[in-house]
Design an enzyme around this catalytic site. Sequence first.
Site, PDB file in Angstrom:
ATOM      1  N   LYS A 115       2.084  -2.753   5.461  1.00 26.36           N
ATOM      2  CA  LYS A 115       1.766  -1.379   5.890  1.00 26.36           C
ATOM      3  C   LYS A 115       2.675  -0.957   7.039  1.00 26.36           C
ATOM      4  O   LYS A 115       3.105   0.194   7.112  1.00 26.36           O
ATOM      5  CB  LYS A 115       0.288  -1.252   6.266  1.00 26.36           C
ATOM      6  CG  LYS A 115      -0.607  -1.366   5.041  1.00 26.36           C
ATOM      7  CD  LYS A 115      -1.956  -0.703   5.188  1.00 26.36           C
ATOM      8  CE  LYS A 115      -2.653  -0.668   3.824  1.00 26.36           C
ATOM      9  NZ  LYS A 115      -3.953  -0.079   3.804  1.00 26.36           N
ATOM     10  N   LYS A 218       0.483  -2.281  -7.116  1.00 26.33           N
ATOM     11  CA  LYS A 218      -0.921  -1.979  -7.429  1.00 26.33           C
ATOM     12  C   LYS A 218      -1.163  -0.474  -7.481  1.00 26.33           C
ATOM     13  O   LYS A 218      -0.584   0.268  -6.694  1.00 26.33           O
ATOM     14  CB  LYS A 218      -1.782  -2.602  -6.323  1.00 26.33           C
ATOM     15  CG  LYS A 218      -3.262  -2.557  -6.571  1.00 26.33           C
ATOM     16  CD  LYS A 218      -4.003  -3.218  -5.433  1.00 26.33           C
ATOM     17  CE  LYS A 218      -4.049  -2.319  -4.227  1.00 26.33           C
ATOM     18  NZ  LYS A 218      -5.216  -2.513  -3.356  1.00 26.33           N
ATOM     19  N   LYS A 221      -4.987   4.400  -4.153  1.00 22.52           N
ATOM     20  CA  LYS A 221      -5.447   5.783  -3.957  1.00 22.52           C
ATOM     21  C   LYS A 221      -4.556   6.535  -2.985  1.00 22.52           C
ATOM     22  O   LYS A 221      -4.486   7.751  -3.033  1.00 22.52           O
ATOM     23  CB  LYS A 221      -6.908   5.812  -3.520  1.00 22.52           C
ATOM     24  CG  LYS A 221      -7.255   4.999  -2.295  1.00 22.52           C
ATOM     25  CD  LYS A 221      -8.725   5.190  -1.958  1.00 22.52           C
ATOM     26  CE  LYS A 221      -9.550   3.951  -2.205  1.00 22.52           C
ATOM     27  NZ  LYS A 221      -9.226   2.828  -1.338  1.00 22.52           N
TER      28      LYS A 221
HETATM   29  N1  AQP Z   1      -5.308  -1.241  -8.646  1.00 19.56           N
HETATM   30  C1  AQP Z   1      -6.391  -1.976  -8.501  1.00 19.56           C
HETATM   31  N2  AQP Z   1      -6.732  -2.859  -9.465  1.00 19.56           N
HETATM   32  C2  AQP Z   1      -7.843  -3.629  -9.305  1.00 19.56           C
HETATM   33  N3  AQP Z   1      -8.663  -3.564  -8.237  1.00 19.56           N
HETATM   34  C3  AQP Z   1      -8.361  -2.697  -7.259  1.00 19.56           C
HETATM   35  N4  AQP Z   1      -8.962  -2.395  -6.085  1.00 19.56           N
HETATM   36  C4  AQP Z   1      -8.237  -1.428  -5.464  1.00 19.56           C
HETATM   37  N5  AQP Z   1      -7.173  -1.088  -6.219  1.00 19.56           N
HETATM   38  C5  AQP Z   1      -7.210  -1.860  -7.329  1.00 19.56           C
HETATM   39  C6  AQP Z   1     -10.180  -3.006  -5.597  1.00 19.56           C
HETATM   40  O1  AQP Z   1     -11.085  -1.977  -5.234  1.00 19.56           O
HETATM   41  C7  AQP Z   1     -11.908  -2.422  -4.156  1.00 19.56           C
HETATM   42  C8  AQP Z   1     -11.952  -1.381  -3.073  1.00 19.56           C
HETATM   43  O2  AQP Z   1     -10.637  -1.240  -2.553  1.00 19.56           O
HETATM   44  P1  AQP Z   1     -10.379  -0.540  -1.187  1.00 19.56           P
HETATM   45  O3  AQP Z   1     -10.642   0.881  -1.307  1.00 19.56           O
HETATM   46  O4  AQP Z   1     -11.155  -1.189  -0.101  1.00 19.56           O
HETATM   47  O5  AQP Z   1      -8.921  -0.819  -0.743  1.00 19.56           O
HETATM   48  P2  AQP Z   1      -7.588  -1.080  -1.399  1.00 19.56           P
HETATM   49  O6  AQP Z   1      -7.565  -2.335  -2.186  1.00 19.56           O
HETATM   50  O7  AQP Z   1      -6.622  -0.996  -0.265  1.00 19.56           O
HETATM   51  O8  AQP Z   1      -7.439   0.141  -2.385  1.00 19.56           O
HETATM   52  P3  AQP Z   1      -6.259   1.147  -2.439  1.00 19.56           P
HETATM   53  O9  AQP Z   1      -6.608   2.111  -3.485  1.00 19.56           O
HETATM   54  O10 AQP Z   1      -4.946   0.427  -2.585  1.00 19.56           O
HETATM   55  O11 AQP Z   1      -6.348   1.841  -1.026  1.00 19.56           O
HETATM   56  P4  AQP Z   1      -5.179   2.279  -0.076  1.00 19.56           P
HETATM   57  O12 AQP Z   1      -4.233   3.066  -0.913  1.00 19.56           O
HETATM   58  O13 AQP Z   1      -5.820   3.117   0.979  1.00 19.56           O
HETATM   59  O14 AQP Z   1      -4.595   1.026   0.506  1.00 19.56           O
HETATM   60  C9  AQP Z   1     -11.359  -3.753  -3.682  1.00 19.56           C
HETATM   61  O15 AQP Z   1     -12.185  -4.783  -4.202  1.00 19.56           O
HETATM   62  C10 AQP Z   1      -9.983  -3.806  -4.305  1.00 19.56           C
HETATM   63  O16 AQP Z   1      -9.541  -5.140  -4.559  1.00 19.56           O
END
Ligand code: AQP
Length: 356
Positions: A115, A218, A221
Site C-alpha cells: 500500500k 486480486k 473494491k
Molecule cells: N477478490 C477477492 N477474492 C476472494 N476473496 C476476497 N476478499 C476480498 N477480495 C477478494 C475477501 O473479502 C473479505 C473482506 O475483505 P476486506 O473488505 O476486509 O478487505 P480486502 O481483502 O482488502 O478487500 P478489497 O476489496 O481488496 O479492499 P481494498 O480495495 O480496500 O483493499 C476478506 O475475507 C477478503 O479475503
Amino acid sequence: MSSEKPVILTCAQPSGQLTLGNYLGAIRNWTTLMDDYECFFGVVDMHAITTRYVPADLRANTLSCVALYMACGLDPHRSHIFVQSHIIGHTELAWVLSCLTPIGELQRMTQFKEKAAKLGFKVAEGDDEGVRFAHEGARAQATINSGLLMYPVLMAADILLYNAKAVPVGNDQRQHLELCRDLAQRFNQTYSDTFTIPEAYIPKSGARIMSLQNPLAKMSKSDENTQGTLFILDSPDVLKKKIMSAVTDSGSEVRNADDKPGVSNLLQILAAVTGDSIESLEASFEGKGYGAFKQAVADAVIAALEPVQTRYQALISDKAYLNDVLQKGADAAQKRAYKTLAKVYRKAGFVERPRS
Ligand code: AQP
C-alpha cells in the site's frame, strides 16, 4: 444464541462497494458458520480511513455493507452484525497492543509495503531491521499516514477484543493474523493469561477472484480501474459489459491453466456461481470460443446476483430495520468488548474507574 459455541469474528472494510470477490471469496462462506459458531460480523469502518477517502462515501458504504451482509445471507437473528466504530474497545485495545509492538514488525508487513508503494513510497531492499522508505517527493510524504502502519495492530485488537477462537482469513491476511497471534502471546506472557490464541479458519471452498482487467491482481473494491471489478450492486448491463470486455489470453481455448490467467479467472467465477466443476465447464465450452464463454459467465453472474440485489433494495430502504439490527449487534459486541477491555486494563495496571 448459545454462548457455549466458539466465537468466530470476521469483517470487511467499507473502503468501497462490496465486490463479487468479497461475496464468492468470503461472505457466502460466512453464511455456513452461523450454526456452529457464535458469529461476530463486523464492518470495520475505522480501517477504511487508513487510505484517502470521502466521509460521505464511507457513511454510505458502511450502511450498504450492512445491508449487503444480510442480502448475501447473514442472518442477524443467528449472528451479531456490528459496525466497528460503534464499539468502545477496538482502538483502546489497539493502543495497549501497540505498546507491545516494535515498529520494525509493522514496517515489514507485506500489505503495508504494497500500500505504501502504491502511494509512491519506494521500499529499500535488504534491510533486516525493518523497511526504510526512500521518499519520492512531497506527495508521498503527505499521503502516507501512521494509521496505515498501525492497521495490523487494530486488526489484532478487533480479533482479540472478542476472544475469537477462529478467524476466516484470505492468504493476504495471514501475515496479519500471525502478528495477532504473536501479540496475544506477548500480552499473555507479559501480564498473565488473558487472550485466546486465534486460529485461521480455512473455508472448505473459497474462490479467489482476480481483476477482470489484470487477472494477476486480486479483484478489489478500491481498484482505480473499476472496469476490472464486478460490484455486487452493478446493474445487469454493467456486469455484462465488464465481463464481455474482460482481458482474455491468446488462443481461443477455454482452459484453466497458468498461462491463461484471464480465462482461468472467468472459469473460477463461473464455477463458483453455478456450482459446476472447472473440468465439466472446460468440457462444455470445448470448441466454442471466448465469445460464447463470456456470455455464459455474464448470464450466470447476473442470475446469481439478481436475488441478492432485490433483497438489498428492500433492506437499504428500511432504515429503521437496519438501525435495529445494528443496535442489537452493537449491544452484544459491546458487552463482550467491555469484558475483555476491563480485564486488559486491570492487568495493564490502570486504576479502575470509580463508580458513582
Ligand atoms: N477478490 C477477492 N477474492 C476472494 N476473496 C476476497 N476478499 C476480498 N477480495 C477478494 C475477501 O473479502 C473479505 C473482506 O475483505 P476486506 O473488505 O476486509 O478487505 P480486502 O481483502 O482488502 O478487500 P478489497 O476489496 O481488496 O479492499 P481494498 O480495495 O480496500 O483493499 C476478506 O475475507 C477478503 O479475503
